[in-house]
Design a protein around this motif. Structure first.
Motif, PDB file in Angstrom:
ATOM      1  N   UNK A   5       5.569  75.859  63.376  1.00  0.00           N
ATOM      2  CA  UNK A   5       4.808  74.070  62.739  1.00  0.00           C
ATOM      3  C   UNK A   5       4.360  72.944  63.860  1.00  0.00           C
ATOM      4  N   UNK A   6       4.812  73.662  64.360  1.00  0.00           N
ATOM      5  CA  UNK A   6       4.752  72.292  65.627  1.00  0.00           C
ATOM      6  C   UNK A   6       6.210  72.290  66.805  1.00  0.00           C
ATOM      7  N   UNK A   7       5.511  71.958  67.950  1.00  0.00           N
ATOM      8  CA  UNK A   7       6.625  71.997  69.725  1.00  0.00           C
ATOM      9  C   UNK A   7       6.619  70.582  68.901  1.00  0.00           C
ATOM     10  N   UNK A   8       7.985  70.389  69.233  1.00  0.00           N
ATOM     11  CA  UNK A   8       9.195  68.899  68.900  1.00  0.00           C
ATOM     12  C   UNK A   8       9.665  68.630  70.918  1.00  0.00           C
ATOM     13  N   UNK A  63       6.331  66.254  56.864  1.00  0.00           N
ATOM     14  CA  UNK A  63       6.817  65.602  56.821  1.00  0.00           C
ATOM     15  C   UNK A  63       7.686  65.376  57.842  1.00  0.00           C
ATOM     16  N   UNK A  64       8.571  66.572  58.027  1.00  0.00           N
ATOM     17  CA  UNK A  64      10.030  66.638  59.205  1.00  0.00           C
ATOM     18  C   UNK A  64       9.337  66.682  60.478  1.00  0.00           C
ATOM     19  N   UNK A  65       8.033  67.515  60.393  1.00  0.00           N
ATOM     20  CA  UNK A  65       7.535  67.631  61.873  1.00  0.00           C
ATOM     21  C   UNK A  65       6.946  66.351  62.512  1.00  0.00           C
ATOM     22  N   UNK A  66       6.580  65.679  61.663  1.00  0.00           N
ATOM     23  CA  UNK A  66       5.160  64.532  62.032  1.00  0.00           C
ATOM     24  C   UNK A  66       6.658  62.735  62.226  1.00  0.00           C
ATOM     25  N   UNK A  86       4.556  66.515  71.659  1.00  0.00           N
ATOM     26  CA  UNK A  86       3.918  65.972  70.373  1.00  0.00           C
ATOM     27  C   UNK A  86       2.861  66.690  69.848  1.00  0.00           C
ATOM     28  N   UNK A  87       2.619  67.696  69.868  1.00  0.00           N
ATOM     29  CA  UNK A  87       1.864  68.955  69.789  1.00  0.00           C
ATOM     30  C   UNK A  87       2.226  70.290  69.179  1.00  0.00           C
ATOM     31  N   UNK A 125      21.019  67.787  66.520  1.00  0.00           N
ATOM     32  CA  UNK A 125      21.103  66.508  67.544  1.00  0.00           C
ATOM     33  C   UNK A 125      20.206  65.886  66.743  1.00  0.00           C
ATOM     34  N   UNK A 126      19.214  65.841  67.094  1.00  0.00           N
ATOM     35  CA  UNK A 126      18.043  65.110  66.988  1.00  0.00           C
ATOM     36  C   UNK A 126      17.610  65.745  65.414  1.00  0.00           C
ATOM     37  N   UNK A 127      18.402  65.803  64.545  1.00  0.00           N
ATOM     38  CA  UNK A 127      17.898  66.706  63.368  1.00  0.00           C
ATOM     39  C   UNK A 127      18.700  65.817  62.624  1.00  0.00           C
ATOM     40  N   UNK A 128      19.757  65.104  63.057  1.00  0.00           N
ATOM     41  CA  UNK A 128      20.565  64.706  62.246  1.00  0.00           C
ATOM     42  C   UNK A 128      20.464  62.986  62.753  1.00  0.00           C
ATOM     43  N   UNK A 129      19.347  62.600  63.773  1.00  0.00           N
ATOM     44  CA  UNK A 129      18.553  61.288  64.108  1.00  0.00           C
ATOM     45  C   UNK A 129      17.668  61.212  62.885  1.00  0.00           C
TER      46      UNK A 129
END
Length: 287
Positions: A119-122, A260-263, A286-287, A58-62
């Protein structure tokens, strides 16, 4: 030459010039349009990413339409079986995945030798305790059955919750993220720990009123209309080391589309979406 003949010559010449001009314009337009299409296609990058349904997909769809404006086409593939997602990434069927927290990721890399990087914590999905028979975790009776999934990477945070509520003590020499039930040194109420259930069965166990308390990961709880903040009797704190991450193969660590995705997942807009959608049962990082 007569005036009539001159008129015919001029009309013929004009027609030829007009047709020539139209033909040249059409060719230029076609060539220009073709060039634009090629450039656009060459700039667009597709990321195939594996994820579990809630909240990851759901977050990815956003963020998907936002990334599309930046030339990144996000292809989201959903899974319910955790091990298959890392296997697909390792096999090259995926470019990234988003479903696992750091301890699970570390354990999988160590066990299977995956050449992956974080690649990054979300976000964090606090694990929580649920019960049909008691209102507070402190009220667990002598010999109570504590049901836990077979996901060993969650044991540490479950033990931490129980220890924070003075129900057990864990060996101080053991890092809590690595702790197992064998590291319990005090268990005054003789709690009976059962931890051989599949993670996706925990909600069903709770709904069937099995055991005295059931620990359920937030992604499964939310996916089954349980609110970890409102429905649980105890929940993990927000300062958890269990951030859910974007995982990629090492060779893609500097991939511009992945960055770009992680940002975008770290953007204020996305973090606000997470907080507003799940009301604290999913906490952005955000890290």
């Amino acid at each position: 030459m007569t005036n009539s003949l001159w008129k015919k010559v001029l009309l013929s010449a004009g027609a030829v010039a007009l047709l020539s001009a139209c033909g040249n314009g059409s060719d230029d337009s076609a060539n220009e349009g073709s060039g634009d299409t090629t450039d656009s296609a060459s700039e667009e990058t597709t990321i195939k990413i594996g994820a579990t349904n809630t909240p990851h997909a759901e977050i990815l769809e956003f963020v998907k339409p936002i990334l599309a404006e930046e030339g990144v086409d996000l292809e989201i593939i959903t899974y319910t079986d955790y091990p298959l997602i890392n296997q697909a990434l390792d096999a090259g069927d995926l470019d990234a995945n988003y479903f696992q927290h750091v301890p699970y990721f570390d354990a999988e890399v160590e066990q299977f030798g995956y050449d992956f990087v974080n690649a990054g914590g979300i976000h964090i999905e606090p694990i929580a305790a649920y019960s049909q028979s008691i209102d507070r975790l402190e009220d667990l009776p002598e010999g109570a059955e504590v049901l836990v999934s077979s996901n060993a990477s969650d044991y540490g945070r479950i033990l931490e919750i129980l220890q924070d509520h003075d129900l057990i003590k864990v060996d101080e020499s053991v890092n809590i993220t690595d702790a197992t039930f064998d590291d319990i040194v005090e268990n005054e109420r003789n709690l009976d720990f059962q931890y051989d259930y599949a993670p996706d069965l925990m909600v069903q166990l709770y709904e069937n009123n099995e055991g005295d308390v059931v620990f359920i990961n937030s992604n499964f709880a939310v996916d089954n209309d349980l609110n970890p903040v409102e429905d649980s009797i105890a929940i993990q704190g927000e300062d958890s080391p269990y951030a859910n991450i974007i995982a990629v193969r090492s060779e893609d660590a500097e991939n511009e589309a992945i960055i770009k995705l992680v940002d975008e997942l770290h953007s204020q807009e996305t973090q606000d979406f997470i907080l507003e959608t799940w009301g604290g049962s999913v906490v952005p990082v955000s890290k």
